[in-house]
Design an enzyme around this catalytic site. Structure first.
Site, PDB file in Angstrom:
ATOM      1  N   GLY A 221      -7.789  -7.321   5.106  1.00 36.52           N
ATOM      2  CA  GLY A 221      -8.632  -7.439   6.292  1.00 36.52           C
ATOM      3  C   GLY A 221      -7.978  -8.133   7.463  1.00 36.52           C
ATOM      4  O   GLY A 221      -8.596  -8.356   8.500  1.00 36.52           O
TER       5      GLY A 221
ATOM      6  N   SER B 196      13.551 -42.373 -13.247  1.00 36.47           N
ATOM      7  CA  SER B 196      12.348 -41.583 -13.038  1.00 36.47           C
ATOM      8  C   SER B 196      12.132 -41.481 -11.536  1.00 36.47           C
ATOM      9  O   SER B 196      11.986 -42.500 -10.854  1.00 36.47           O
ATOM     10  CB  SER B 196      11.153 -42.251 -13.720  1.00 36.47           C
ATOM     11  OG  SER B 196       9.991 -41.500 -13.466  1.00 36.47           O
TER      12      SER B 196
ATOM     13  N   HIS C  96      -4.119 -43.473  -2.034  1.00 34.04           N
ATOM     14  CA  HIS C  96      -4.684 -44.193  -3.170  1.00 34.04           C
ATOM     15  C   HIS C  96      -5.826 -43.405  -3.802  1.00 34.04           C
ATOM     16  O   HIS C  96      -5.861 -43.186  -5.014  1.00 34.04           O
ATOM     17  CB  HIS C  96      -5.163 -45.570  -2.708  1.00 34.04           C
ATOM     18  CG  HIS C  96      -5.790 -46.366  -3.808  1.00 34.04           C
ATOM     19  ND1 HIS C  96      -7.140 -46.366  -4.040  1.00 34.04           N
ATOM     20  CD2 HIS C  96      -5.236 -47.153  -4.759  1.00 34.04           C
ATOM     21  CE1 HIS C  96      -7.404 -47.137  -5.079  1.00 34.04           C
ATOM     22  NE2 HIS C  96      -6.259 -47.633  -5.539  1.00 34.04           N
TER      23      HIS C  96
ATOM     24  N   ARG D  23      -3.520  -1.666  -6.460  1.00 28.17           N
ATOM     25  CA  ARG D  23      -2.690  -2.877  -6.386  1.00 28.17           C
ATOM     26  C   ARG D  23      -3.070  -3.781  -7.541  1.00 28.17           C
ATOM     27  O   ARG D  23      -4.133  -3.604  -8.150  1.00 28.17           O
ATOM     28  CB  ARG D  23      -2.886  -3.600  -5.059  1.00 28.17           C
ATOM     29  CG  ARG D  23      -4.312  -4.014  -4.811  1.00 28.17           C
ATOM     30  CD  ARG D  23      -4.484  -4.580  -3.402  1.00 28.17           C
ATOM     31  NE  ARG D  23      -5.907  -4.790  -3.128  1.00 28.17           N
ATOM     32  CZ  ARG D  23      -6.398  -5.001  -1.923  1.00 28.17           C
ATOM     33  NH1 ARG D  23      -5.603  -5.053  -0.881  1.00 28.17           N
ATOM     34  NH2 ARG D  23      -7.693  -5.181  -1.755  1.00 28.17           N
TER      35      ARG D  23
ATOM     36  N   TYR E 183      12.354 -34.316 -18.168  1.00 22.99           N
ATOM     37  CA  TYR E 183      10.894 -34.240 -18.273  1.00 22.99           C
ATOM     38  C   TYR E 183      10.222 -34.389 -16.911  1.00 22.99           C
ATOM     39  O   TYR E 183      10.831 -34.874 -15.958  1.00 22.99           O
ATOM     40  CB  TYR E 183      10.351 -35.301 -19.239  1.00 22.99           C
ATOM     41  CG  TYR E 183      10.421 -36.719 -18.726  1.00 22.99           C
ATOM     42  CD1 TYR E 183       9.379 -37.247 -17.954  1.00 22.99           C
ATOM     43  CD2 TYR E 183      11.518 -37.527 -18.997  1.00 22.99           C
ATOM     44  CE1 TYR E 183       9.444 -38.548 -17.469  1.00 22.99           C
ATOM     45  CE2 TYR E 183      11.588 -38.826 -18.513  1.00 22.99           C
ATOM     46  CZ  TYR E 183      10.547 -39.328 -17.752  1.00 22.99           C
ATOM     47  OH  TYR E 183      10.603 -40.605 -17.264  1.00 22.99           O
TER      48      TYR E 183
ATOM     49  N   LYS F  95       0.838  -1.192   0.000  1.00 26.52           N
ATOM     50  CA  LYS F  95       0.000   0.000   0.000  1.00 26.52           C
ATOM     51  C   LYS F  95       0.880   1.252   0.000  1.00 26.52           C
ATOM     52  O   LYS F  95       0.697   2.162  -0.821  1.00 26.52           O
ATOM     53  CB  LYS F  95      -0.919  -0.033   1.226  1.00 26.52           C
ATOM     54  CG  LYS F  95      -1.887   1.139   1.295  1.00 26.52           C
ATOM     55  CD  LYS F  95      -2.577   1.244   2.655  1.00 26.52           C
ATOM     56  CE  LYS F  95      -3.606   0.184   2.905  1.00 26.52           C
ATOM     57  NZ  LYS F  95      -4.924   0.503   2.313  1.00 26.52           N
TER      58      LYS F  95
ATOM     59  N   ARG G 291      -3.219   3.068   8.658  1.00 25.18           N
ATOM     60  CA  ARG G 291      -3.519   1.762   8.044  1.00 25.18           C
ATOM     61  C   ARG G 291      -2.262   0.902   8.008  1.00 25.18           C
ATOM     62  O   ARG G 291      -1.173   1.378   7.748  1.00 25.18           O
ATOM     63  CB  ARG G 291      -4.010   1.941   6.607  1.00 25.18           C
ATOM     64  CG  ARG G 291      -5.406   2.490   6.467  1.00 25.18           C
ATOM     65  CD  ARG G 291      -5.801   2.477   4.994  1.00 25.18           C
ATOM     66  NE  ARG G 291      -7.191   2.846   4.803  1.00 25.18           N
ATOM     67  CZ  ARG G 291      -7.614   4.087   4.580  1.00 25.18           C
ATOM     68  NH1 ARG G 291      -6.735   5.076   4.527  1.00 25.18           N
ATOM     69  NH2 ARG G 291      -8.902   4.316   4.418  1.00 25.18           N
TER      70      ARG G 291
ATOM     71  N   CYS H 176       7.927 -38.858 -11.919  1.00 25.87           N
ATOM     72  CA  CYS H 176       6.566 -39.324 -12.175  1.00 25.87           C
ATOM     73  C   CYS H 176       5.742 -39.354 -10.906  1.00 25.87           C
ATOM     74  O   CYS H 176       4.663 -39.901 -10.878  1.00 25.87           O
ATOM     75  CB  CYS H 176       6.577 -40.694 -12.859  1.00 25.87           C
ATOM     76  SG  CYS H 176       7.320 -41.969 -11.847  1.00 25.87           S
TER      77      CYS H 176
ATOM     78  N   MET I  68      -5.155  -7.174   9.109  1.00 16.63           N
ATOM     79  CA  MET I  68      -4.574  -6.313  10.129  1.00 16.63           C
ATOM     80  C   MET I  68      -5.478  -5.097  10.340  1.00 16.63           C
ATOM     81  O   MET I  68      -6.517  -4.975   9.715  1.00 16.63           O
ATOM     82  CB  MET I  68      -3.166  -5.924   9.732  1.00 16.63           C
ATOM     83  CG  MET I  68      -2.249  -7.161   9.719  1.00 16.63           C
ATOM     84  SD  MET I  68      -0.560  -6.740   9.304  1.00 16.63           S
ATOM     85  CE  MET I  68      -0.744  -6.091   7.655  1.00 16.63           C
TER      86      MET I  68
END
Lengths: 893, 893
Positions: free
Chosen positions: A123, A782, A474, A358, A869, A44, A114, A849, A125
């Site tokens: 909201g 992998s 699972h 912002r 990859y 701010k 503020r 993977c 603080m």
């Protein structure tokens, strides 16, 4: 009084630090700060300074730095030396700029105080408005504004805010006084109160303050200000702020800045007002000015929601000049920041002020559209646009979501295990799910935890809800693979399979009742909630194309069926990184052959049973190869322990006994014999391959026979055979030799050869430790980061959700390591493995993977440590593509 | 015929290698080899050369190197170039030395062909005697020896050995012919057969050979020799030799050497004989010449055990001159080798020959005595003596053992989980064990696996037998701690709790039947076997003192009770490295308070229950501190998951419900709620400490209150508090802060302070990976290598015994990693942890408290990577002391 205390404790050393500026002023087109100084001035404060520099009308003021807040905490709640003096100097400057006096009766200066940290914490603080008021000042304000009612109301609001924020007196105390007064007078709305009524209320408020705090309400504006500054510092560590930072992964900040700013009033009558606006539509991303405002109101009134704000179009109609100014400012700010802005403004007696700007929060859809549009508009280049879209949000676009207009009654929350939204009737077993689904019902499968036996039921369910198990349980893994909504580890639910119901606090949900799941946030709602289907825009496709141009990581998918593979290719998958073969053993008759194999006592019997499975597996692979063509397909050989293929309940064991015509006792003995105390660390993966070589022989044969048949049809395929759970180089050696024998035979029988490679999962910590030895044998690596995380941490992924959430809440873990890779520990092990392995085999192909392959932060890490990859569930492929692009751009910058 | 094949395939390259000598000759006081050449000549060959050099009468001969054998295997069973030629040259040299001719009728040379690798593998490989015999030579031998019967008997023996060793014809074939002949003649003993009978038997033997092999019995002595050499090469890889090397950890050898030696005959009449002798008593170690011999016999007759050999004293009486010569040789050899010798000798017609000498195998008791005596005698220095005793053998001295004279019927084998010998009646539950023990019965507790609930029963049992679980399973760990005999993971047993019996193959053992366990070798015997109690000699004490002088590693013990601690101190423990606190919660009323704590729903209820446990725990620690004095005592806070403290059976749950006056349903729910799929990776260790801080608070208070009370009595103690299962630095941080608060309070209440430290187990792989971060907080590290091995390999120690034994059998693992530390993988992780931790904290104290702390190879590794101490179960403390000394000596050398 902390203020004087801090004053007296100033010491020589602190005075030397004086040259460090603790306060930055802004006003009348000039500012000491700028937009780059967010760390020091908060978001701010930095933007107020920047707007001032841009010549945008901003009420003048000054910002106390976050370093001052950090000092306050570090030094036992003392102020840094010189802060008080700097405040006084800046107040004087502000008085001069505004031509008014702080605490003066004549032409009084009121200020807002503020909070504002480097990261947005809306909201969380505290804020105090109208500060500087006392019984003298209120009189001056009446004279200045010629509005007695306004002045007393401002005083009233100030007392309430100060009492609450600084002294912790509850709002209710004051609301109660107000309500009583209105009752007395027989009025309903605040606006019906007259100046005198408000004056009386101010008197009562002060009395209430004295009763609650045992001290007089401070009339010295400087004391008001100093106390409020401390309260804002304190609010940095109030429980809700700490929680918010935890939940939103906001770390490493110094503290909050404090913005002290001359008040402007949107509630000075019908030529005043206040509003919030976005430079583009934050829901759709459309390039249209969007917002709402309230006439004769302060910002808090908008938030309180007592009056319904009007759309900006009305502003245009009523005050076209102001609207035009605002539109200019909107364009100015957006071009300046090169991003969609979220702005707050106040109009005081016809004059426009900006109170905040912002970068605006937006939906995934809006993020994509805005990024692509801004490239079209020449505001951004492609790479900058790619960086603007949070990769993790993309899954929102691929799944149904709840209609935001429909009402939701939240009854519980768990882990956002697989995104999407689903509504259906509750069932408590996979069998019931199938029965209900056949009758045409949409069902939600609710289980304590799922097992491979439940696949059928999971398949027909709209969504899955479990009470145990984490992000890689699972249920979670399978649901993501299916692209199905899942909420996992919802520990508040108490499931009673016997009575077919679950309880969560006072609510009881029975079989057949409707519930709804939001798998993207992990929430459970009572009843049916409307869903809206996903729709992919052209902008999405464009953004993905740009991502593909810049990324270096390849993106594969985890897919076990031709259907999943097809979906993933649609999302841009360039291969299969993990094709699990175990799910293939559950369908139809297969499970019977599989169970015959398990019940067998000799190698010959096992081979006989496996021979039945061979053609089925071969067909599975053939189908997948057909879909994937020349793209690589990594097939993992059987991984889970054998007991997972046997039924554990009395009834299902009895059924198996009759179907297979074996004594029940035999099945029970086998189940008991296969029981393990810690199956995750048991007889599974390549350990089965060593004990029962015929299993992997059959699977290898099925893969290569399918590949040879593809070849004979004149088509291409690129099989990669992957061995799970390898911990030593010798395991791999033994198995690879066996497999090469089988492959040689298949090639001979089919009179063709197909290129293939044999590699290994790196998922056992030991495999990572001795990766150089393993690399001598493996043709690719992998990383199975689910198991690797599980064993490196010693966290069972099926059991640990409970204490992991405690750990995350307490800040012991930054994140659930099953959701986002633990780079410090598991990641270090992975980096070590890659580094030593490449010393042995320079061009070793390395991928991942585990489920982390679809987590943006983890994908970036994989890029950094030099993988080729990542592989993830089909619906996360676009996420991985974008994250990979962002990693490449980050590296370039 | 491989011989000619190899000849034709000799190529140029191999001929160039000719300079590599393939054969080493020895004879008449000169030898090309010596005792240092064991790798090349095998132990037997090297020592034959050495004895020859020493002037000891050894039949001349030559040794074909192990390199020739290695070549034979490497090159597809071909001989290296030049081997045949070298054999011929050495044969000629041997003929010259002996003045006889190989294959000649006149004055024929017969030879023996014996295997001999670098490591002793008694009886594992093959031998052929009397080689060089044919129908001509036998005639010459008759003339030369004037002993027709002897000559035909020698021929007969040769045919049988050659046929069996070289051609695989079974012994039975020939035994059958011999038996039939004796039956025909109506005689009982071989010696009753006349020359003519033996001549007839030779004819029949040859016929049998031809029938079995379809070829004529070879009459060319060179072909006999070449074929036999190949057969000896082959015997290197016969299954029993492979198995023997696996079991005895013999690795990295090239192959076997082949010793060809002129025959001497102990069976040439009553002035001939053969025997075996030891330079000292191999059972007791006493410095007395010890052995036995047979008159008129060949070595094989001694082994066959048909005639009972006579003690050496008889040799002294009968042939005092030969005895004196032998005694001289014994002294000569022992002084030369500086070790107890195991010798074979033959007397041919009054002339003494030595056929072999080697360092003799001995009992642990003998090893200790011999080592100490040899220092006294000036043969060895202290360090050399310390290196002579295999550290692992020492536990034999501390436990009862079976009387070697008593008969044993082995019915099964498992893992040697805890050494010692035990006999008792079988019971199948811990409760039954206690009931039977109260009646005065000695019992063996047989379980599939034990759990902490079984402690009471384990305590009263003589020994413990389990069918599941490995060297670090609950049963094994607890039994070792108690110094109680245990055989674990005996998978062949099928236990039926319901019928109270177990089956193993055809044998069924019911409750109350006697069995016996040998925990030192892991064997199970039917019925009762006599045991003999252990006795510690003065030599043992002396050796241990020497060990303490040289070792650098400190040795602590794992002990949970004052009694165990006392035992360990008696064995030389210098502190407690692991005091587990969980066992303390099972005794008497404690378990009730513990269960109250677990059933509690609120922190207050938990604290109330814990308050009951506080004085009990305090007393436990007080008792241990009293025993240990100023020695450090490392106390590990609660580690196992809470469900281990709840009963799982229907009956015991009902009992708990009545005792505690809570509904059964409540207990069932709690048990179900605490159930985990993989408890090893679950909610335990410091994870409990974080979730329920009050548990660790109570334990910390109990420890420090006990310490303060000790201090107030004017005594000393040195508590070290250890936190289990730490994976992140923050866990330790949070807990340490909590604990320091409690400790501060206790000091305040008691008005004293006691030095203490707070450290951590390193048992989670992640903790080892990020050990530098953890070292910032921890005041000491103790490697928990049981869990570390478990998680680094992904092997559940309760389940993995089965496949680990497959892995070891197949050579995939060299050893069970729970028995001996996996230095390559787990060890690398430990080294990494120590290295990076010491970069942060140079003097960090590091030890090990896993079961590996008592395994000699692992202790040596701990020394090498720079630990300060090892900790092991009380009965392994001497093992660790000696191993630590050996590590220090190794390093010095």
């Amino acid at each position: 009084m902390p203020v004087t205390k801090s004053k007296t404790r100033v010491n020589a050393k602190e005075i030397k630090k004086k040259k460090n500026q603790l306060i930055y002023f802004f006003g009348r087109g000039q500012a000491e700060g700028n937009a780059q100084m967010k760390q020091l001035l908060g978001g701010k404060g930095a933007n107020l300074a920047e707007m001032t520099r841009l010549g945008i009308p901003v009420p003048s003021g000054f910002t106390i730095t976050t370093e001052a807040c950090a000092f306050y905490y570090k030094e036992g709640k003392k102020w840094p030396a010189g802060l008080e003096k700097e405040i006084e100097q800046n107040l004087a400057r502000l008085e001069k700029t505004m031509g008014s006096g702080f605490g003066q009766r004549e032409n009084p200066l009121l200020v807002s105080v503020r909070s504002g940290a480097a990261a947005s914490m809306p909201g969380m603080m505290d804020t105090v408005l109208n500060l500087g008021m006392n019984s003298e000042v209120v009189q001056g304000l009446i004279i200045k504004t010629e509005n007695e009612r306004f002045a007393w109301d401002a005083y009233r609001r100030f007392i309430q805010m100060f009492s609450n924020v600084v002294m912790g007196v509850s709002h209710e105390t004051f609301e109660h006084i107000l309500e009583k007064k209105k009752e007395q007078l027989g009025v309903k709305l605040d606006v019906e109160l007259k100046a005198n009524d408000l004056k009386e209320i101010v008197r009562q408020y002060k009395k209430a303050y004295e009763e609650a705090t045992q001290e007089e309400f401070p009339s010295d504006p400087k004391i008001q200000l100093f106390k409020t500054i401390n309260a804002v510092f304190e609010s940095w560590n109030n429980p809700r702020a700490i929680k918010y930072r935890d939940l939103n992964d906001i770390r490493g900040l110094l503290g909050t800045a404090v913005n002290v700013q001359a008040m402007v009033f949107g509630n000075m009558g019908n030529t005043s007002g206040t509003g919030v606006c976005f430079s583009r539509n934050p829901s759709t991303g459309a390039n249209q000015f969007y917002g709402e405002f309230l006439i004769n109101a302060q910002g808090e009134d908008v938030v309180a929601g007592i009056r319904t704000p009007e759309p900006l179009d009305n502003l245009k109609k009523q005050w076209p000049v102001i609207y035009k100014d605002l539109l200019k400012i909107r364009t100015r700010l957006e071009r300046h920041y090169k991003d969609m802005q979220d702005m707050e403004f106040t109009i005081q007696e016809g004059k426009l002020y900006l109170l905040q700007t912002r970068n605006g929060k937006r939906t995934a859809q809006a993020a994509v559209r805005i990024a692509v549009d801004m490239v079209k508009e020449g505001l951004l280049n492609q790479n900058a646009a790619l960086m603007r879209v949070p990769a993790g949000q993309l899954t929102q676009l691929l799944h149904p979501s709840f209609d935001p207009k429909d009402h939701k009654k939240k009854i519980a929350a768990g882990l956002p295990a697989s995104p999407g939204a689903a509504t259906g009737r509750v069932v408590f077993s996979a069998d019931d799910a199938e029965v209900w689904a056949k009758k045409g019902e949409k069902v939600i499968l609710v289980r304590i935890e799922t097992s491979p036996e439940d696949i059928g039921g999971m398949h027909v369910a709209e969504g899955i809800l479990t009470t145990r198990g984490g992000m890689t349980s699972h249920a979670a893994v399978v649901a993501r693979g299916m692209g199905k909504c899942c909420v996992a580890g919802c520990g508040d639910l108490q499931v009673d399979y016997h009575q077919k119901l679950f309880r969560v606090r006072e609510v009881t949900v029975k079989e057949g009742d409707f519930i709804s799941l939001d798998g993207s946030v992990g929430e459970v709602y009572l009843g049916s909630v409307k869903t809206v289907p996903p729709s992919l825009s052209g902008e999405f496709g464009k953004l993905m194309k740009w991502a593909d141009q810049v990324r270096k990581l390849r993106v594969r998918t985890n897919a076990d069926t031709p259907k999943d593979a097809q979906v993933a290719v649609g999302f841009g998958a360039e291969g299969i990184g993990l094709c699990r073969t175990e799910h293939m053993f559950f369908e139809g008759d297969r499970i019977i052959a599989m169970r015959e194999m398990i019940l067998a006592d000799t190698k010959e019997e096992r081979e006989r049973a496996l021979l039945k499975l061979l053609p089925m597996q071969r067909n599975d692979f053939y189908g997948i190869f057909e879909v994937m063509g020349s793209r690589p397909v990594t097939i993992r050989l059987l991984d889970p322990p054998l007991h997972e293929f046997l039924p554990h309940g009395q009834d299902s064991q009895q059924e198996m006994a009759s179907v297979m015509n074996v004594p029940l006792e035999r099945i029970r003995e086998k189940v008991a014999g296969l029981h393990e105390f810690n199956p995750m660390l048991g007889h599974r993966g390549c350990r089965l391959g060593i004990s029962y070589p015929e299993i992997y022989d059959m699977q290898t044969r099925a893969i290569m026979e399918a590949a040879c048949r593809i070849k004979k049809k004149g088509k291409k395929c690129a099989p990669e055979i992957m061995i799970p759970l390898v911990g030593t180089e010798k395991e791999l050696n033994v198995l690879k030799e066996n497999m090469e024998k089988v492959i040689g035979q298949v090639f001979k029988e089919y009179h063709v050869t197909v290129p293939y490679s044999i590699g290994t999962m790196i998922e056992i910590p030991r495999a990572a430790v001795v990766a150089d030895r393993i690399a001598k044998v493996a043709e690719f690596f992998s990383f199975g980061t689910n198991d690797l995380t599980q064993m490196t941490f010693g966290y069972s992924r099926d059991d640990a959700a409970g204490f992991i959430s405690t750990y995350v809440a307490q800040g012991i873990l930054e994140k659930d390591p099953f959701q986002s890779l633990d780079q410090e520990g598991v990641g270090l092990l992975m980096k070590h493995a890659i580094d030593i392995a490449r010393k042995v085999k320079k061009d070793l192909k390395v991928g991942i993977c585990g489920e982390h392959g679809g987590d943006p932060a983890s994908v970036m890490f994989c890029h950094k440590i030099g993988m080729q990859y990542v592989s993830c569930s089909p619906f996360r492929v676009p996420v991985a593509r974008l994250a990979a692009a962002q990693a490449a751009i980050n590296e370039k910058d």
